[in-house]
Design an enzyme around this catalytic site. Structure first.
Site, short mmCIF file in Angstrom:
data_model
loop_
_atom_site.label_atom_id
_atom_site.label_comp_id
_atom_site.label_asym_id
_atom_site.label_seq_id
_atom_site.Cartn_x
_atom_site.Cartn_y
_atom_site.Cartn_z
N THR A 1 0.81 -1.22 0.00
CA THR A 1 0.00 0.00 0.00
C THR A 1 0.84 1.26 0.00
OG1 THR A 1 -1.78 -1.14 1.18
CG2 THR A 1 -1.78 1.26 1.29
N ASP B 1 2.06 -7.53 -4.78
CA ASP B 1 1.02 -7.41 -3.76
C ASP B 1 1.34 -8.43 -2.68
OD1 ASP B 1 -1.61 -8.22 -2.42
OD2 ASP B 1 -2.24 -6.48 -3.59
N SER B 2 1.23 -8.03 -1.42
CA SER B 2 1.69 -8.93 -0.36
C SER B 2 0.88 -10.21 -0.29
CB SER B 2 1.67 -8.23 1.00
OG SER B 2 0.35 -7.98 1.44
N SER B 3 -0.34 -10.21 -0.78
CA SER B 3 -1.11 -11.46 -0.80
C SER B 3 -0.56 -12.44 -1.82
CB SER B 3 -2.59 -11.17 -1.09
OG SER B 3 -2.74 -10.54 -2.35
N THR C 1 1.16 -5.18 4.14
CA THR C 1 0.95 -5.59 5.53
C THR C 1 0.37 -6.99 5.68
OG1 THR C 1 -1.22 -4.51 5.54
CG2 THR C 1 0.67 -3.21 6.31
#
Length: 357
Positions: A28, A72-74, A104
């Protein structure tokens, strides 16, 4: 990897580079809102740095490394953890510390994994990010980024880093990475370490809690580990758990370990079928590690009869481990050792401060 020191005595002054490497993986902090769809999209790293003119006022130099495209962290994977390890180790002697900008959602998993993959780490590796993009007026990203860089470059009178371990910094709290978990999807206090004190509280000054910080052997090199064995699954207990479904999981031939999230201090239903399946898994060499579903507290399988039955079934205690640390520790150990007894013994030891024995 060799490090440069004046000498190896306890009073040695470590040579400093006066430079920190800032690694942008995504998240983000480096996003902006698409004017058409309204969703957040990753921006070029130069845009992120351009939004923080305060970086020029920091006393240490900052070099940058960008994942392209941003992640993207996912979508974070063990392969990307290995890539982060390679980036850090290949540049280890050129920097006083490393700051990783990361989404995050999986930050605690990445911090936990890196703590095991960077054996005998002697420099700070600090993960941070933000809940709002850095270009937005109320962003938390600027403070998190600037403070993380300052923490990564801070040292004592001997030139040794103040926090030579993998950490997460968020909203005034410096946390041990493998003790951290995400606690809030909306608030700026997004992370905490319920079973371990903060390493530093950042207010007007940095208030380090030195006796809680790891003390590595500064005369020895960092030893990287790149391989992870991902044949692990997380299983949460709940009323109504079905035998047929759990049997399908345990019967998977590739399965090497289960992180079982039990009730309270490590309790489980006294269902004969559950104990039977756990015993069956143990006899096949599948390691079952018992951690609590509670965010705070310790597994004590001898406290109640239900926990004692788990112990008798071959389940091992995960003590006060987070699920993130338990999963990544198993991945790390399974890649290093084929003998389950060795892994069982090491799961009952603190390797890098991930559990309290």
């Amino acid at each position: 990897m060799e490090h440069t020191y004046e000498n190896n005595s306890s009073n040695a002054v470590q040579k400093r580079n006066n430079c920190v490497l800032l690694i942008y993986t995504g998240g983000t902090i480096g996003m902006d809102r698409n004017v058409i769809t309204g969703s957040l999209e990753p921006l070029d790293f130069a845009h992120l740095v351009g939004n923080v003119p305060e970086l020029k006022l920091i006393s240490t130099n900052v070099d940058t490394y960008q994942f392209n495209p941003p992640i993207d962290s996912s979508d974070m994977t063990p392969q990307l953890w290995a890539e982060l390890t390679r980036i850090i180790v290949s540049r280890y002697d050129s920097y006083d510390g490393f700051v990783i900008l990361h989404g995050t959602d999986t930050m605690a998993y990445t911090a936990s994994a890196l703590s095991f993959m960077l054996e005998n780490l002697t420099k700070p590796v600090i993960l941070t990010g933000s809940q709002l993009p850095i270009g937005q007026l109320r962003t938390d990203g600027k403070e998190n980024l600037i403070t993380s860089i300052e923490l990564a470059s801070d040292c004592n009178s001997r030139g040794e880093p103040m926090v030579p371990e993998v950490c997460i910094y968020f909203s005034g709290r410096l946390l041990r990475g493998n003790r951290s978990t995400k606690i809030n999807a909306d608030g700026f206090h997004a992370f905490d370490s319920f079973n371990y004190p903060h390493l530093c509280d950042a207010g007007v000054n940095f208030n380090y809690h030195h006796h809680h910080i790891l003390s590595p052997d500064f005369s020895k090199p960092v030893t990287p580990h790149f391989d992870l064995d991902c044949n692990v699954i997380v299983m949460s207990l709940f009323p109504g758990l079905q035998e047929s479904i759990i049997r399908h999981v345990i019967d998977a031939p590739e399965l090497r370990a289960i992180v079982m999230r039990s009730y309270g201090s490590g309790n489980a239903p006294r269902s004969p079928w559950l104990m039977g399946l756990l015993e069956e898994a143990a006899s096949r060499g599948v390691l079952v590690v018992n951690i609590s579903q509670c965010v705070s507290g310790n597994v004590e399988m001898s406290r109640y009869d239900t926990g004692y039955q788990l112990k008798e079934a071959g389940v091992v205690s995960g003590y006060d481990s987070t699920v993130e640390a338990a999963v990544t520790k198993l991945m790390h150990l399974q890649a290093r050792y084929k003998d389950q007894d060795t892994i069982r013994q090491l799961m009952s030891r603190s390797i890098v401060g991930e559990i309290t024995i």
